[in-house]
Scaffold this active site. Sequence first.
Site, PDB file in Angstrom:
ATOM      1  N   ASP A   1       0.710  -1.418  -0.039  1.00 30.78           N
ATOM      2  CA  ASP A   1       0.310   0.132  -0.021  1.00 30.78           C
ATOM      3  C   ASP A   1       0.878   1.009  -0.263  1.00 30.78           C
ATOM      4  OD1 ASP A   1      -3.177   0.802   1.184  1.00 30.78           O
ATOM      5  OD2 ASP A   1      -2.255   2.308   0.110  1.00 30.78           O
TER       6      ASP A   1
ATOM      7  N   GLU B   1     -10.450   6.499   3.893  1.00 31.80           N
ATOM      8  CA  GLU B   1      -9.907   6.156   4.719  1.00 31.80           C
ATOM      9  C   GLU B   1     -10.493   6.397   6.387  1.00 31.80           C
ATOM     10  OE1 GLU B   1      -6.487   5.924   1.969  1.00 31.80           O
ATOM     11  OE2 GLU B   1      -5.871   5.242   3.502  1.00 31.80           O
TER      12      GLU B   1
HETATM   13  C1  GLC Z   1      -4.534   3.834  -0.147  1.00 32.68           C
HETATM   14  C2  GLC Z   1      -5.214   3.040   0.219  1.00 32.68           C
HETATM   15  C3  GLC Z   1      -5.547   2.276  -1.002  1.00 32.68           C
HETATM   16  C4  GLC Z   1      -4.985   2.843  -2.558  1.00 32.68           C
HETATM   17  C5  GLC Z   1      -3.459   3.203  -2.614  1.00 32.68           C
HETATM   18  C6  GLC Z   1      -3.598   3.984  -3.591  1.00 32.68           C
HETATM   19  O1  GLC Z   1      -3.598   4.318   1.020  1.00 32.68           O
HETATM   20  O2  GLC Z   1      -4.900   2.413   1.188  1.00 32.68           O
HETATM   21  O3  GLC Z   1      -6.984   1.373  -1.137  1.00 32.68           O
HETATM   22  O4  GLC Z   1      -4.770   1.566  -3.769  1.00 32.68           O
HETATM   23  O5  GLC Z   1      -3.685   4.366  -1.057  1.00 32.68           O
HETATM   24  O6  GLC Z   1      -4.222   5.051  -3.373  1.00 32.68           O
END
Ligand code: GLC
Length: 650
Positions: free
Chosen positions: A330, A521
């Site tokens: 992530d 988030e």
């Molecule tokens: C974010 C999320 C993830 C996403 C990634 C790229 O923090 O946790 O779900 O795909 O970053 O945007």
Amino acid sequence: MITRLNGRARLAGLATVVLAAAALMLAAGAARAPATTVLPYEDPSLPTSQRVADLLSRMSLQDKVGQMTQTERYQVYDDTTPITTWRLGGLLSGGGSTPTNNTPTAWADMIDRFQRAALATPLHIPILYGIDSVHGDGNMYGATVFPHNIGLGATRDPALVRDLAHVTASETRASGPQWTFAPCICAARDDRWGRTYESFGEDPRLVIQMETAIDGFQGPPGHLSDADRVLATAKHYAGDGDTVYGSATGDYKIDQGVAVTNRQDFWNNALRQYVPAVQDHNVGAVMPSYSSVDWTEDGVGNPIKMHANQELITNVLKGTMHFHGLVVSDWQGIHQIPGDWATQVRTGVNAGIDMMMEPNDYQSFETTLMDEVNAGRVPMSRIDDAVSRILTAKFELGLFEHPFTNRTNIGAIGSPAHHALARRAAAESQVLLKNSQQVLPIRGHQGVYVAGSNADNIGNQAGGWTLTWQGGSTNVIPGTTILDGIKQDARGHVTYSADASAPISHLDVGIVVVGETPYAEGFGDVGGPQWAYDPGDHGVPRPVKDMQLSAADKATVDKVCAAARKCVVVIVSGRPLILDPGQLSKMDGLVASWLPGSEGAGVADTLFGARPFTGKLPVTWPRTLAQEPINVGDKSYDPLYPFGYGLRTG
Ligand code: GLC
């Protein structure tokens, strides 16, 4: 002059002439252009495994470590040179990271510009471009924006979910990205989690039903190179939705927290949905969770970050589950691993992560990983495994043969047909929770009075991951608001007054559309941080999420339900909201609308009977906040509305 020869002689002569001509042609051919030797990895007729092995054998450590590195669009937008010099294997757009002109053509031009820089490397390895097409390609203006996953779970319609993922794949690939960081196959166990709406529901068995989304994204085996398919990512592995409220560090309340559990419960609530994703749907990528797991049978107090979890990533996912795709971290996920930077890099790679999403530290990631390999702390076998997985995805996506955007379907982005599907999905996602005296559907030439903060706000009905990371009430996308839909479907007069300040006729049926403003988030965590990074907010504090209707919405409900003949409340939100029993008793109709996306008209279609109510709760609807977490199967289970509940009409 041509002399006529006898039969045999003629044949013999003819053969001589033909052979001589052939020899001349061959000689000329050989002389005309230097023979361009096609290396095995460049030969599409060879099996992918053979092409990978050949290419791997030609790669330096720098080449390999570069393939394991993904950085953000903004690092190379003005100057693509680093793509070449750092041998980057991947790029991404985070939420809201768009080209200056946010149009499909500008997206495709931008990504093709990046691709040209990638092909300028000695081995001409094309780049992967990933994006969060989690409910349509929400970053891209003009994309069709579908309901978020919680609404799709309410449809109980796997075929619909497959079809809208296919449309999403088509619109995404036609504008350049070949990879989506979707679907989230989390089971949201505590609705106080800010990412509840990214879940298809609280029960992993429902989540598993909706994994047809992967089929929609990727198509049947062997079709990843098609113009309307993208690599899918099952995320966030594992237990992102199983964390304990208050277990998160910093100002997060539950997002990125700790799943305090035993291995059996973890399997039941967070892990089992990855088996069909890998083995039945052949998902191409998996993304680990920011969260941690703390095994109660080992004595709590030793949380292990999923990004550092070799047991679950290598032994379970890649071993027991036989996952052969790529594991992508992530966003800066390894930065949360305890220890210094070298420890974080080494631990993440050795745990089994193949590509590192490093928006800001891609150079130091590469140099540090090379140091760790050269010091023998990361085995070359691990590097080769990671690079082989990444190259396999690129070959299967057809990027070596067709590295640039196939724009065949670019004209269909946001088409009426795609919006019709979004409208159908919005309608099927509606859950009818109360319908006293059959107030719904509204019939005949009945006048309606429309009010509420979310009646005419397409940004609020779309939710997070729409134009910007956090979404926003002022984010406008092509589509229809719920009020637009009401105006289309109602056959009587329509009065609209957001705060119900206009006079209310006691003959009218009131429709009060209320609920949440967008978030993403941890910023959606109940009691979570008030401040959002969303540039559109310019640091304006957001109301702390409390899973309640705002005071303004409550006042509007009271006003309309006191004056109108009947009143229907429609809740646009990413999760269940706690309702005041007194208010609930005054409502004749109650609809959970979730986050319906760009086609609010789909919501109106159920209110006026153009489509029936068929949706069922994907999550339990609690009576009080104190009941959280509350899930189907709990021993003491006394919710306001149970998982699977939903009244039907038509
Ligand atoms: C974010 C999320 C993830 C996403 C990634 C790229 O923090 O946790 O779900 O795909 O970053 O945007």
